[in-house]
Design a protein around this motif. Structure first.
Motif, PDB file in Angstrom:
ATOM      1  N   ASP A  60     -73.035 -56.493  46.915  1.00  0.00           N
ATOM      2  CA  ASP A  60     -74.124 -55.470  46.686  1.00  0.00           C
ATOM      3  C   ASP A  60     -75.320 -56.951  46.890  1.00  0.00           C
ATOM      4  OD1 ASP A  60     -73.146 -53.008  46.875  1.00  0.00           O
ATOM      5  OD2 ASP A  60     -73.506 -52.370  44.156  1.00  0.00           O
ATOM      6  N   ILE A  61     -74.843 -57.696  45.990  1.00  0.00           N
ATOM      7  CA  ILE A  61     -75.483 -59.034  45.928  1.00  0.00           C
ATOM      8  C   ILE A  61     -75.671 -60.118  47.558  1.00  0.00           C
ATOM      9  CG2 ILE A  61     -75.645 -60.705  44.699  1.00  0.00           C
ATOM     10  CD1 ILE A  61     -74.806 -59.386  42.353  1.00  0.00           C
ATOM     11  N   TRP A 102     -78.336 -59.381  50.129  1.00  0.00           N
ATOM     12  CA  TRP A 102     -79.349 -59.906  49.838  1.00  0.00           C
ATOM     13  C   TRP A 102     -79.398 -61.993  49.891  1.00  0.00           C
ATOM     14  CZ3 TRP A 102     -84.143 -58.038  48.215  1.00  0.00           C
ATOM     15  CH2 TRP A 102     -84.522 -57.697  47.961  1.00  0.00           C
ATOM     16  N   ALA A 103     -77.951 -61.834  49.513  1.00  0.00           N
ATOM     17  CA  ALA A 103     -77.747 -63.822  49.599  1.00  0.00           C
ATOM     18  C   ALA A 103     -77.888 -63.601  50.813  1.00  0.00           C
ATOM     19  CB  ALA A 103     -76.462 -63.996  48.193  1.00  0.00           C
ATOM     20  N   PHE A 144     -80.710 -64.099  52.804  1.00  0.00           N
ATOM     21  CA  PHE A 144     -81.116 -65.303  52.726  1.00  0.00           C
ATOM     22  C   PHE A 144     -80.156 -66.758  53.476  1.00  0.00           C
ATOM     23  CE2 PHE A 144     -83.843 -62.928  50.602  1.00  0.00           C
ATOM     24  CZ  PHE A 144     -85.178 -63.127  50.156  1.00  0.00           C
ATOM     25  N   GLY A 185     -81.266 -65.283  46.811  1.00  0.00           N
ATOM     26  CA  GLY A 185     -80.978 -64.293  47.068  1.00  0.00           C
ATOM     27  C   GLY A 185     -80.302 -63.225  46.541  1.00  0.00           C
ATOM     28  N   ILE A 233     -82.479 -63.024  43.314  1.00  0.00           N
ATOM     29  CA  ILE A 233     -82.544 -61.556  43.111  1.00  0.00           C
ATOM     30  C   ILE A 233     -81.730 -60.444  43.117  1.00  0.00           C
ATOM     31  CG2 ILE A 233     -84.233 -59.919  44.700  1.00  0.00           C
ATOM     32  CD1 ILE A 233     -85.018 -62.755  45.942  1.00  0.00           C
ATOM     33  N   GLY A 234     -80.700 -60.524  44.035  1.00  0.00           N
ATOM     34  CA  GLY A 234     -79.810 -59.045  44.115  1.00  0.00           C
ATOM     35  C   GLY A 234     -79.198 -58.996  42.579  1.00  0.00           C
ATOM     36  N   ARG A 287     -81.389 -57.367  40.012  1.00  0.00           N
ATOM     37  CA  ARG A 287     -81.738 -55.776  39.905  1.00  0.00           C
ATOM     38  C   ARG A 287     -80.543 -55.520  39.304  1.00  0.00           C
ATOM     39  NH1 ARG A 287     -84.946 -54.141  44.314  1.00  0.00           N
ATOM     40  NH2 ARG A 287     -83.251 -52.624  45.044  1.00  0.00           N
TER      41      ARG A 287
END
Length: 327
Positions: free
Chosen positions: A55-56, A59-60, A63, A110, A113-114, A117
């Motif tokens: 899930d993370i 984002w990563a 980016f 990124g 951010i993940g 969240r």
């Protein structure tokens, strides 16, 4: 004449009908998959939930790709913005050109951010992913082999890389720096795994160890390369970058060990809450089950003595009639 060498592929693209399968992109994709898969195993071992790493990574990874490409384009701007070059080529990421420094830096944004969240600490997530990233780099470097790029100085050693004539390259045999870095990254991954088990690294120190170890190898490997690059005080820009980042990573390890020793006990609060709820439900079910079993143990035979207890024996008959016991 060099009789032994590593051949280069005749092409870096395999056409599957209308779909071109590029070796460089294929290596990057496999590397990302391995990093997420291995990172997930380490995350679960630390007490996290399955799937959190992926899930993370959503984002990563994007980016990181953007950051890696930006670093390459900025540091090698002459390849895209000088006279006779087409600036549109800066967007052709499939042709090669990802700077690991930019990929890690923007990829960390990124990931932050993940993690934010999901309510988990970024350092703990980075520690779990660190060896997986090194394995991903080891795989990704083979993309340079497909593109016949980033090789070293001319050599005639048995493991020399044979390069064919092409744009901005001269045919010959060269040091396979892509292979050196790939093997080095495998060693870095194994080092981080061992050190993490031996010293229980936490709070980002496993990731910092990966960074420091990678920089140590990247410095001497970069020095061997002959592709065009900017120089500062006689050294390639990436050599200076490796030196600076190495010092920062080692400093972080030392300071972090003093300020926050040990390893995080809880890396994902939601996973602990889920485990706690499961334990409570299990206890409740166990209690209910025990009550039911206790109830089932009350058999008719056990109740019989109370229901069928005879009245006190009557005295020997004296000839008068007996009264029924109605009490």
């Amino acid at each position: 004449m060099n009789l032994a060498f590593i051949p280069s592929p005749s092409t870096g693209v395999i056409e599957l009908g209308p779909i071109p399968l590029r070796g460089y992109a294929f290596c990057i994709i496999i590397g990302v998959f391995v990093a997420v898969w291995f990172g997930n195993k380490r995350w679960i071992a630390r007490g996290g939930r399955a799937g959190t790493v992926a899930d993370i990574a959503v984002w990563a990874v994007p980016f990181g790709l953007v950051g890696g490409r930006l670093y390459h384009v900025i540091t090698d701007y002459q390849l895209y913005f000088s006279d006779g070059e087409d600036w549109v080529d800066a967007f052709k990421i499939w042709e090669g050109g990802l700077g690991i420094w930019g990929a890690i830096a923007l990829g960390a944004v990124g990931a932050w951010i993940g993690c934010r969240r999901r309510g988990i600490p970024l350092p703990a997530w980075a520690d779990a992913l660190a060896p997986g990233i090194a394995f991903a780099q080891a795989i990704g470097r083979w993309g340079n082999w497909f593109n016949q790029e980033l090789y070293g100085k001319p050599t005639d050693v048995p493991w020399a890389l044979k390069i064919s004539e092409g744009t901005n390259r001269v045919a010959g045999t060269y040091h396979p720096t892509f292979l050196y870095e790939s093997l080095w990254c495998v060693g870095v991954a194994l080092l981080v795994i061992w050190a993490d088990r031996r010293f229980k690294l936490g709070h980002g120190r496993a990731f910092a160890l990966y960074v420091a170890a990678y920089c140590a190898g990247r410095g001497w490997i970069e020095y061997m390369r002959v592709d065009e690059a900017h120089h500062v005080l006689g050294l390639r820009l990436n050599v200076w970058t490796a030196i600076v980042v190495f010092v920062l990573a080692v400093t972080y390890i030392v300071v972090s060990a003093k300020v926050r020793p040990g390893r995080e006990e809880i890396v994902e609060p939601a996973a602990q809450e889920t485990a706690g709820d499961a334990g409570k439900d299990g206890s409740a079910e166990g209690t209910a089950g025990s009550s039911d079993e206790a109830a089932e143990d009350v058999t008719p035979e056990a109740e019989a003595p109370a229901a069928e207890t005879p009245a006190a024996e009557a005295p020997e008959s004296d000839g008068s009639p007996q009264k029924a016991d109605r009490s």
